[in-house]
Enzyme design. Structure first.
Site, PDB file in Angstrom:
ATOM      1  CD  GLN A  72       3.334 -15.392  -8.204  1.00  0.00           C
ATOM      2  OE1 GLN A  72       3.102 -16.173  -8.908  1.00  0.00           O
ATOM      3  NE2 GLN A  72       4.082 -16.162  -7.376  1.00  0.00           N
TER       4      GLN A  72
HETATM    5  N1  LIG Z   1      17.885  -4.362  -3.451  1.00  0.00           N
HETATM    6  C1  LIG Z   1      16.738  -4.802  -2.982  1.00  0.00           C
HETATM    7  N2  LIG Z   1      16.248  -6.016  -3.349  1.00  0.00           N
HETATM    8  C2  LIG Z   1      14.931  -6.618  -2.549  1.00  0.00           C
HETATM    9  C3  LIG Z   1      14.853  -5.779  -1.744  1.00  0.00           C
HETATM   10  N3  LIG Z   1      13.536  -6.093  -0.782  1.00  0.00           N
HETATM   11  C4  LIG Z   1      13.049  -7.472  -1.445  1.00  0.00           C
HETATM   12  N4  LIG Z   1      14.273  -7.787  -2.683  1.00  0.00           N
HETATM   13  C5  LIG Z   1      14.105  -7.778  -3.207  1.00  0.00           C
HETATM   14  O1  LIG Z   1      13.615  -8.598  -4.159  1.00  0.00           O
HETATM   15  C6  LIG Z   1      13.098  -9.729  -4.118  1.00  0.00           C
HETATM   16  C7  LIG Z   1      11.671  -9.868  -4.172  1.00  0.00           C
HETATM   17  O2  LIG Z   1      11.361 -10.088  -2.686  1.00  0.00           O
HETATM   18  P1  LIG Z   1      10.211 -10.602  -2.134  1.00  0.00           P
HETATM   19  O3  LIG Z   1      10.510 -10.154  -0.049  1.00  0.00           O
HETATM   20  O4  LIG Z   1       9.987 -12.119  -2.125  1.00  0.00           O
HETATM   21  O5  LIG Z   1       9.002  -9.593  -2.087  1.00  0.00           O
HETATM   22  P2  LIG Z   1       7.495 -10.209  -1.795  1.00  0.00           P
HETATM   23  O6  LIG Z   1       6.745  -8.627  -2.410  1.00  0.00           O
HETATM   24  O7  LIG Z   1       7.300 -11.049  -1.085  1.00  0.00           O
HETATM   25  O8  LIG Z   1       7.256 -10.882  -3.325  1.00  0.00           O
HETATM   26  P3  LIG Z   1       5.914 -11.905  -3.840  1.00  0.00           P
HETATM   27  O9  LIG Z   1       6.266 -12.909  -2.785  1.00  0.00           O
HETATM   28  O10 LIG Z   1       5.750 -12.574  -5.524  1.00  0.00           O
HETATM   29  O11 LIG Z   1       4.570 -11.200  -3.547  1.00  0.00           O
HETATM   30  C8  LIG Z   1      13.907 -10.694  -3.829  1.00  0.00           C
HETATM   31  O12 LIG Z   1      15.118 -11.275  -3.937  1.00  0.00           O
HETATM   32  C9  LIG Z   1      15.017  -9.260  -2.753  1.00  0.00           C
HETATM   33  O13 LIG Z   1      16.231 -10.047  -2.492  1.00  0.00           O
HETATM   34  C10 LIG Z   1      15.001  -4.250  -1.151  1.00  0.00           C
HETATM   35  O14 LIG Z   1      14.510  -3.447  -0.434  1.00  0.00           O
HETATM   36  N5  LIG Z   1      16.194  -3.696  -2.441  1.00  0.00           N
END
Ligand SMILES: Nc1nc2c(ncn2[C@@H]2O[C@H](COP(=O)(O)OP(=O)(O)OP(=O)(O)O)[C@@H](O)[C@H]2O)c(=O)[nH]1
Ligand SMILES: [Mg+2]
Length: 126
Positions: A72
């Site tokens: 974020q």
């Molecule tokens: N369709 C799809 N959804 C994904 C994929 N990777 C993550 N998501 C979805 O995207 C959303 C965010 O994923 P996170 O892993 O929380 O992303 P992050 O990069 O850790 O985000 P922050 O913690 O906010 O920095 C979740 O609802 C996941 O299920 C993917 O490869 N494909």
């Protein structure tokens, strides 16, 4: 060859390795790290990371500590304070997030232009 196997080869004899996981919010960092855990340690619900969280992994030869940083905007200025902790960085890019690809590039450029530090850097496209 898996990501962690590549790290093991690159890092040679080190026994304990710190890895930073960076990328924009919602890019899939926590999801990827969750998949790397043993199945009985994986969580079902992934929620946005606040600040950062720490995960630990072991292979036969290495112990990894992964800093899963929040992507974020309000937390991205935390990243550089952890650069010195890491020997390797995984930068995650969401290929479906075309609108913010330019923002991801800016963040990656900032990272690459950071002075005085040499990391193993790999990019994951989710
Ligand atoms: N369709 C799809 N959804 C994904 C994929 N990777 C993550 N998501 C979805 O995207 C959303 C965010 O994923 P996170 O892993 O929380 O992303 P992050 O990069 O850790 O985000 P922050 O913690 O906010 O920095 C979740 O609802 C996941 O299920 C993917 O490869 N494909
Ligand atoms: Mg996260």
């Amino acid at each position: 060859m898996g990501l962690f196997d590549k790290l093991v080869r690159w890092l040679g004899l080190k026994k304990e390795v710190n890895v930073l996981c960076l990328g924009l919010d919602n890019s899939g960092k926590t999801t990827i790290i969750n998949k790397l855990k043993p199945s009985n340690a994986q969580v079902q619900d992934i929620v946005p990371t606040i600040g950062f969280s720490i995960e630990k992994f072991k292979t036969s030869s290495l112990s990894f500590t992964v800093f899963d940083m929040s992507g974020q905007g309000r937390y991205r200025n935390l990243w550089e304070h952890y650069y010195k902790e890491g020997q390797a960085i995984i930068f995650v890019i969401d290929s479906a997030d075309k609108l913010r690809m330019v923002v991801a590039k800016e963040e990656l450029d900032t990272l690459l232009n950071h002075p005085g530090k040499l990391w193993f850097l790999t990019c994951c496209v989710s």
